[in-house]
Write a protein that holds these residues in place. Structure first.
Motif, PDB file in Angstrom:
ATOM      1  N   PRO A 334       0.817  -1.219   0.000  1.00 60.76           N
ATOM      2  CA  PRO A 334       0.000   0.000   0.000  1.00 60.76           C
ATOM      3  C   PRO A 334       0.851   1.269   0.000  1.00 60.76           C
ATOM      4  O   PRO A 334       0.458   2.283  -0.605  1.00 60.76           O
ATOM      5  CB  PRO A 334      -0.811  -0.126   1.297  1.00 60.76           C
ATOM      6  N   TRP A 337       1.847   1.984  -3.547  1.00 62.86           N
ATOM      7  CA  TRP A 337       0.697   2.546  -4.269  1.00 62.86           C
ATOM      8  C   TRP A 337       0.505   4.020  -3.912  1.00 62.86           C
ATOM      9  O   TRP A 337       0.261   4.867  -4.790  1.00 62.86           O
ATOM     10  CB  TRP A 337      -0.569   1.759  -3.920  1.00 62.86           C
ATOM     11  N   LYS A 368      -2.787  -4.825  -3.930  1.00 65.16           N
ATOM     12  CA  LYS A 368      -2.054  -4.224  -2.818  1.00 65.16           C
ATOM     13  C   LYS A 368      -1.865  -5.282  -1.743  1.00 65.16           C
ATOM     14  O   LYS A 368      -2.834  -5.820  -1.203  1.00 65.16           O
ATOM     15  CB  LYS A 368      -2.790  -3.032  -2.226  1.00 65.16           C
TER      16      LYS A 368
END
Length: 436
Positions: A334, A337, A368
């Motif tokens: 994450p 991202w 993710k």
């Protein structure tokens, strides 16, 4: 699985009949297995034998001559019927074959839908006798593998939907990884699952073979051929995953039918999360399989730009002979991202590096994953029908009761054991990106 019994519940015998499509029915009630073409073929043999005895007579009577004419006419008529029967039966046989290929899976799914985990828990707690479809599946699994406790199929750990009124509406699932654990990152990366009763499964992968080249001139020889070679990847029952849970006596008495969903949720969540983690980052030590990150030999550098990721995808595409970035699947943390989404590529348009990555690879192909190490991403592709990795699941969950640890309180302690293995058959289908 065990096929349906040839006896009704009343104990009366009945014939076992396979009914295929378009009316192709074959009955085994009296040991007969007779198709129309076979009947005609046998009749033709009888006619030939009769004619052979008649044509050898030099003084055949009028009745024998009429018999020869009648048999000859029947023989020619049967030839036409025989060809027509072969055509009709060939079509029916192909349709029946398609039906047989999926029938056993459908029957197993139907029986599996009635598997009750609470029966297993009750059997381990106070010796409840397994009944119905639960007993049938347990008996079948024991006949194919060695279990210390009561075997439970992995499909039975799926959390099943309910509808209004509390009526259970179980799903029919196939024994594959992504149906068992739909949120699995490994399944989104294309990792395939193989259900194995016992033994080992080998995947031969072609490493060398045919070579195409041009003749230098007319009559010139082509280049020397290369021997066809394969490398074998083996799934072996080398790794055992254990999931343990404790059920108090109060919960056993209080929950009742709700124990079914409780055990499903707990076992499914524990096994699914750990399998997913092991597939991605298993260390290959201390009993764990070697995961994708640990076992990858193709590594690149990570940077929060589409340009840097694109360079790795281009090398990846060339190695796998694929033509579109949309065939690549990717997993990242994450935090990675977030870094891509914060990196503005064009301030005027507001386009981010994440927008560019999602445009070419596809947001649905990017997962993710919190299990990955910081600043580590994985690229995979399925090429030539071969998945980037195969997860072997050997049998089901071996559910064992510990009768001693909670004996003083009357509780129930369960241990579920699952044997697995992971293999990466072709390294060029896997790339791992790490921070510089």
């Amino acid at each position: 699985m065990r096929r349906l019994s040839s006896r009704e519940d009343t104990g009366r015998t009945r014939p076992t009949t396979f009914a295929g499509p378009q009316g192709l029915a074959i009955s085994f009630a009296k040991g007969n297995l007779m198709l129309e073409s076979v009947k005609i073929s046998r009749r033709q043999s009888e006619i030939r034998q009769a004619l052979a005895g008649l044509v050898g007579k030099s003084d055949a009577s009028a009745d024998e001559i009429r018999s020869m004419e009648s048999l000859d006419s029947e023989y020619r008529s049967n030839e036409t019927r025989y060809r027509a029967s072969l055509i009709a039966e060939d079509t029916e046989r192909r349709d029946a074959g398609k039906d047989l290929e999926t029938r056993s899976d459908r029957e197993y799914a139907d029986v599996l839908a009635g598997f009750e985990v609470r029966q297993v828990a009750a059997a381990l707690d106070h010796g409840h006798q397994l009944t119905g479809q639960t007993a049938e599946i347990v008996q079948e699994m024991r006949s194919k593998g060695a279990y210390t406790g009561i075997p439970v199929p992995l499909e039975a750990l799926e959390v099943r939907n309910t509808v209004s009124g509390g009526v259970v509406d179980p799903k029919q699932t196939l024994p594959i990884f992504d149906r068992l654990f739909p949120t699995s990152v490994a399944s989104r990366l294309g990792v395939a699952s193989v259900s194995i009763d016992h033994g080992a499964v080998e995947y031969p992968v072609a490493t060398a073979g045919a070579v195409a080249n041009w003749a230098a001139s007319e009559g010139a020889d082509l280049a020397a051929p290369v021997a066809f070679q394969t490398a074998e990847s083996m799934l072996s029952p080398d790794h055992t995953l254990g999931a343990r849970m404790q059920v108090s006596r109060k919960a056993l008495k209080q929950v009742g039918g709700g124990l079914e969903m409780a055990i499903r949720r707990d076992m499914s969540a524990a096994i699914g999360a750990e399998l997913d983690r092991a597939v991605l980052v298993g260390s290959g030590a201390a009993g764990q399989p070697t995961g994708l990150v640990t076992g990858a030999t193709n590594n690149g550098l990570w940077a929060a730009t589409w340009t840097a990721i694109k360079a790795e995808i281009v090398a990846f595409m060339q190695a796998n002979s694929i033509s579109d970035p949309g065939q690549v699947r990717m997993a990242m943390t994450p935090a990675m991202w977030s870094a891509l989404d914060d990196a503005i590529w064009d301030a005027g348009s507001g386009i981010t590096e994440w927008d560019r990555l999602a445009k070419h690879v596809g947001a649905g192909n990017i997962a993710k994953a919190t299990q990955l190490p910081a600043s580590t991403a994985i690229l995979t592709v399925t090429a030539g029908g071969l998945a980037p990795a195969y997860l072997g699941l050997f049998g089901g969950v071996d559910l064992i009761r510990d009768p001693y640890s909670d004996a003083a309180s009357g509780g129930l302690r369960l241990t579920g054991l699952l044997t697995t293995d992971l293999v990466i058959p072709r390294q060029v289908q896997l790339r791992v990106l790490d921070a510089a």
